[in-house]
Enzyme design. Structure first.
Site, PDB file in Angstrom:
ATOM      1  CE  LYS A  22      -1.481   1.892   3.947  1.00 38.36           C
ATOM      2  NZ  LYS A  22      -1.298   3.339   4.099  1.00 38.36           N
ATOM      3  CG  ASN A  23       2.584   2.755   3.538  1.00 31.88           C
ATOM      4  OD1 ASN A  23       1.393   3.047   3.388  1.00 31.88           O
ATOM      5  ND2 ASN A  23       3.156   2.663   4.728  1.00 31.88           N
ATOM      6  CB  CYS A 115      -2.799  11.967  11.945  1.00 34.10           C
ATOM      7  SG  CYS A 115      -2.419  10.246  11.883  1.00 34.10           S
ATOM      8  NE  ARG A 120       1.580  10.721  10.061  1.00 32.38           N
ATOM      9  CZ  ARG A 120       1.189   9.661   9.386  1.00 32.38           C
ATOM     10  NH1 ARG A 120       0.029   9.112   9.640  1.00 32.38           N
ATOM     11  NH2 ARG A 120       1.950   9.136   8.446  1.00 32.38           N
ATOM     12  CG  ASP A 123       8.175  20.571   9.237  1.00 30.42           C
ATOM     13  OD1 ASP A 123       7.502  19.529   9.342  1.00 30.42           O
ATOM     14  OD2 ASP A 123       9.264  20.721   9.819  1.00 30.42           O
ATOM     15  CG  ASP A 309       3.668   1.919   9.364  1.00 29.96           C
ATOM     16  OD1 ASP A 309       3.365   2.787  10.198  1.00 29.96           O
ATOM     17  OD2 ASP A 309       3.721   2.138   8.133  1.00 29.96           O
ATOM     18  NE  ARG A 401      -6.093   4.801   6.196  1.00 27.52           N
ATOM     19  CZ  ARG A 401      -5.052   5.124   6.963  1.00 27.52           C
ATOM     20  NH1 ARG A 401      -5.197   5.270   8.269  1.00 27.52           N
ATOM     21  NH2 ARG A 401      -3.863   5.317   6.447  1.00 27.52           N
TER      22      ARG A 401
HETATM   23  C1  UD1 Z   1       5.039   6.992   6.088  1.00 22.42           C
HETATM   24  C2  UD1 Z   1       4.065   5.856   6.059  1.00 22.42           C
HETATM   25  C3  UD1 Z   1       3.564   5.547   7.460  1.00 22.42           C
HETATM   26  C4  UD1 Z   1       4.743   5.317   8.406  1.00 22.42           C
HETATM   27  C5  UD1 Z   1       5.716   6.482   8.335  1.00 22.42           C
HETATM   28  C6  UD1 Z   1       6.982   6.260   9.145  1.00 22.42           C
HETATM   29  C7  UD1 Z   1       2.996   6.038   3.898  1.00 22.42           C
HETATM   30  C8  UD1 Z   1       1.763   6.295   3.130  1.00 22.42           C
HETATM   31  N1  UD1 Z   1       2.948   6.201   5.209  1.00 22.42           N
HETATM   32  O1  UD1 Z   1       4.319   8.138   6.532  1.00 22.42           O
HETATM   33  O2  UD1 Z   1       2.745   4.375   7.399  1.00 22.42           O
HETATM   34  O3  UD1 Z   1       4.263   5.186   9.725  1.00 22.42           O
HETATM   35  O4  UD1 Z   1       6.125   6.695   6.972  1.00 22.42           O
HETATM   36  O5  UD1 Z   1       7.639   5.115   8.723  1.00 22.42           O
HETATM   37  O6  UD1 Z   1       4.002   5.652   3.348  1.00 22.42           O
HETATM   38  N2  UD1 Z   1       7.707  14.673  10.007  1.00 22.42           N
HETATM   39  C9  UD1 Z   1       7.935  16.025  10.226  1.00 22.42           C
HETATM   40  N3  UD1 Z   1       7.741  16.882   9.172  1.00 22.42           N
HETATM   41  C10 UD1 Z   1       7.358  16.458   7.937  1.00 22.42           C
HETATM   42  C11 UD1 Z   1       7.147  15.083   7.735  1.00 22.42           C
HETATM   43  C12 UD1 Z   1       7.332  14.212   8.786  1.00 22.42           C
HETATM   44  O7  UD1 Z   1       8.276  16.436  11.316  1.00 22.42           O
HETATM   45  O8  UD1 Z   1       7.220  17.282   7.035  1.00 22.42           O
HETATM   46  C13 UD1 Z   1       7.924  13.720  11.137  1.00 22.42           C
HETATM   47  C14 UD1 Z   1       6.681  12.898  11.455  1.00 22.42           C
HETATM   48  O9  UD1 Z   1       5.831  13.588  12.356  1.00 22.42           O
HETATM   49  C15 UD1 Z   1       7.292  11.636  12.057  1.00 22.42           C
HETATM   50  C16 UD1 Z   1       8.570  11.469  11.248  1.00 22.42           C
HETATM   51  O10 UD1 Z   1       8.858  12.754  10.683  1.00 22.42           O
HETATM   52  O11 UD1 Z   1       7.640  11.839  13.412  1.00 22.42           O
HETATM   53  C17 UD1 Z   1       8.476  10.448  10.149  1.00 22.42           C
HETATM   54  O12 UD1 Z   1       7.310  10.705   9.380  1.00 22.42           O
HETATM   55  P1  UD1 Z   1       7.253  10.375   7.830  1.00 22.42           P
HETATM   56  O13 UD1 Z   1       8.346   9.438   7.457  1.00 22.42           O
HETATM   57  O14 UD1 Z   1       7.164  11.630   7.046  1.00 22.42           O
HETATM   58  O15 UD1 Z   1       5.843   9.639   7.707  1.00 22.42           O
HETATM   59  P2  UD1 Z   1       4.975   9.564   6.395  1.00 22.42           P
HETATM   60  O16 UD1 Z   1       5.871   9.606   5.213  1.00 22.42           O
HETATM   61  O17 UD1 Z   1       3.872  10.561   6.472  1.00 22.42           O
END
Ligand code: UD1
Length: 422
Positions: A22-23, A115, A120, A123, A309, A401
């Protein structure tokens, strides 16, 4: 709203086919916006998140045909505005931002809301887009991005307070494919889903090196073309079935997996006393419950470490594993909603500042429980497999989902589960 009724006590046996990831599918589907040519993507799981992404692509004007795991997309004449009504349903819809910006020089994408697994922010995605020369503004809950003179390759560091960002790396990588010049992403996410996206983009004609490491280099090209691609197996679905097998199995075989993606989960199960045996090709594995399992210490961290996850599902397994286990989530420290529900089933878990201390109890007992997010709901299903009595899991839409036909797959392994429409 469907419920899942799990009658505990059955033994799982036999084999299960793991679906496509999925991801990995979500950003790959979004990446089709980078070309007017048709793209064909195979092994896209039939889950509501991929359906949402297909709906977003449709709403943007792309032509999408879907049949039994294969999605054919032609993004001929697409809008640069991703509508709130579609985007708000799934955080991962943020990954249309990079492709739309690259294609049109501008994009309007609704800002994803909160969320349950934690705050989440996006930035880091925006830091990357700004580094590529985009102007970022907020208005009416939307992010407005513009780069009237086109995007320019740049060096950037996408490390955040909790480490790299998976979708952020993908988003910036997609935008950089059509930028003028070379982009270097430092502190990039190295997850297999990022590598699969890079493979897809490379198939479209992008020039990317270093995917799977902390430094990705993208040499911009003027245009991308159509491609056919098969999505990697879902390592989180695989891990969930491995945990189910360790909890309630008597030799369960998982087919269509990738050993190299499963190392951290395999190590954790082995440390707890269970056995995981892969075939020579590394695409099939057999999981056997250990004779005397024991508690473990686990810490989630970016790939190749143990995945966040798979935290909830392992916590469910440890709830009835003798001894004391300590589970720390460094990526989403608030991601312990499942523990309150597991405690309602008799688990002994104390959560404090992103750490769960689990004292294994002999048996859980059925209770009505509420799924709070995708992986938490999988944890409740696992817990219910060996609980005494029948557990009712509410809000099943969370599990739908991301798990393709989970009730049917569990039933085929011998679990006694019923999907109930209420
Ligand atoms: C993806 C996965 C999700 C998984 C996560 C971490 C998908 C669709 N989802 O989510 O299932 O749990 O990776 O392995 O692939 N963060 C920031 N700023 C940002 C983006 C992220 O501070 O702009 C922080 C987040 O709050 C979190 C960390 O970075 O603490 C990692 O998040 P991130 O890897 O971005 O998660 P997703 O890519 O949204």
């Amino acid at each position: 709203m469907d419920q899942l009724l799990v009658h505990g006590g059955s033994t799982l046996k036999g084999a299960v086919n793991i679906s496509g990831s999925k991801n990995a599918s979500l950003p790959i589907l979004a990446a089709t916006l980078l070309t007017e040519d048709p793209c064909i993507i195979r092994r896209v799981p039939d889950v509501s998140d991929t359906n949402y992404m297909v709906q977003i692509l449709n709403a943007l004007g792309a032509d999408v045909e879907r049949s039994s795991g294969t999605v054919r997309i032609t993004a001929g004449d697409v809008s640069h505005v991703a509508p709130y009504e579609q985007v708000r349903r799934m955080r991962a819809s943020i990954c249309v931002m990079g492709p739309l910006l690259a294609r049109h020089g501008r994009a309007v994408v609704s800002l994803p809301g909160g969320c349950v697994i934690g705050d989440r922010p996006v930035d880091l995605h925006l830091r990357g887009m700004e580094a590529l020369g985009a102007k970022v503004e907020f208005e009416g809950g939307n992010i407005h991005l513009s780069a009237p003179d086109g995007l320019r390759g740049a060096e950037m560091d996408l490390r955040g307070g909790s480490g790299p960002t998976v979708l952020g790396t993908g988003n910036v990588m997609m935008a950089a494919c059509l930028a003028d010049g070379v982009t270097v992403i430092e502190s990039a996410a190295a997850e297999p889903e990022v590598v699969d996206l890079a493979d897809f983009l490379t198939g479209m004609g992008a020039r990317i090196t270093g995917a799977g490491t902390r430094r990705i280099t993208i040499e911009g090209v003027p245009a991308l073309h159509g491609v056919e691609h098969t999505v990697i197996p879902d390592r989180i679905e695989a891990g969930t079935f491995m945990a189910a097998a360790a909890l309630a199995g008597e030799g369960v075989t998982l087919r269509r997996v990738r050993r190299d993606h499963m190392e951290a989960v395999t190590r954790a199960l082995e440390a707890s006393g269970h056995s995981v045996a892969f075939n020579d090709r590394g695409d099939t594995c057999k999981v056997n419950r250990g004779g005397s399992p024991s508690g473990v210490e686990l810490e989630t961290a970016p790939y190749p470490a143990y995945p966040t996850d798979m935290q909830a599902q392992m916590t469910a397994l440890l709830a009835t594993t003798p001894g004391i286990s300590v589970v720390k989530d460094t990526i989403f420290p608030q991601r312990f909603m499942h523990c309150a529900e597991l405690k309602r089933m008799g688990a002994d878990i104390k959560v404090d500042h992103g750490v769960a201390v689990v004292r294994g109890v002999e048996r859980l007992s059925a209770a009505p429980v509420m799924a709070s997010d995708l992986r938490a709901s999988a944890a409740l299903v696992l817990a219910a497999l060996t609980a005494s009595g029948s557990t009712v899991i509410n809000r099943l839409y969370h599990i739908d989902r991301g798990y393709e036909h989970i009730d049917e797959k569990l039933e085929a392994l011998g679990a006694d589960v019923e999907r109930v429409k209420v």
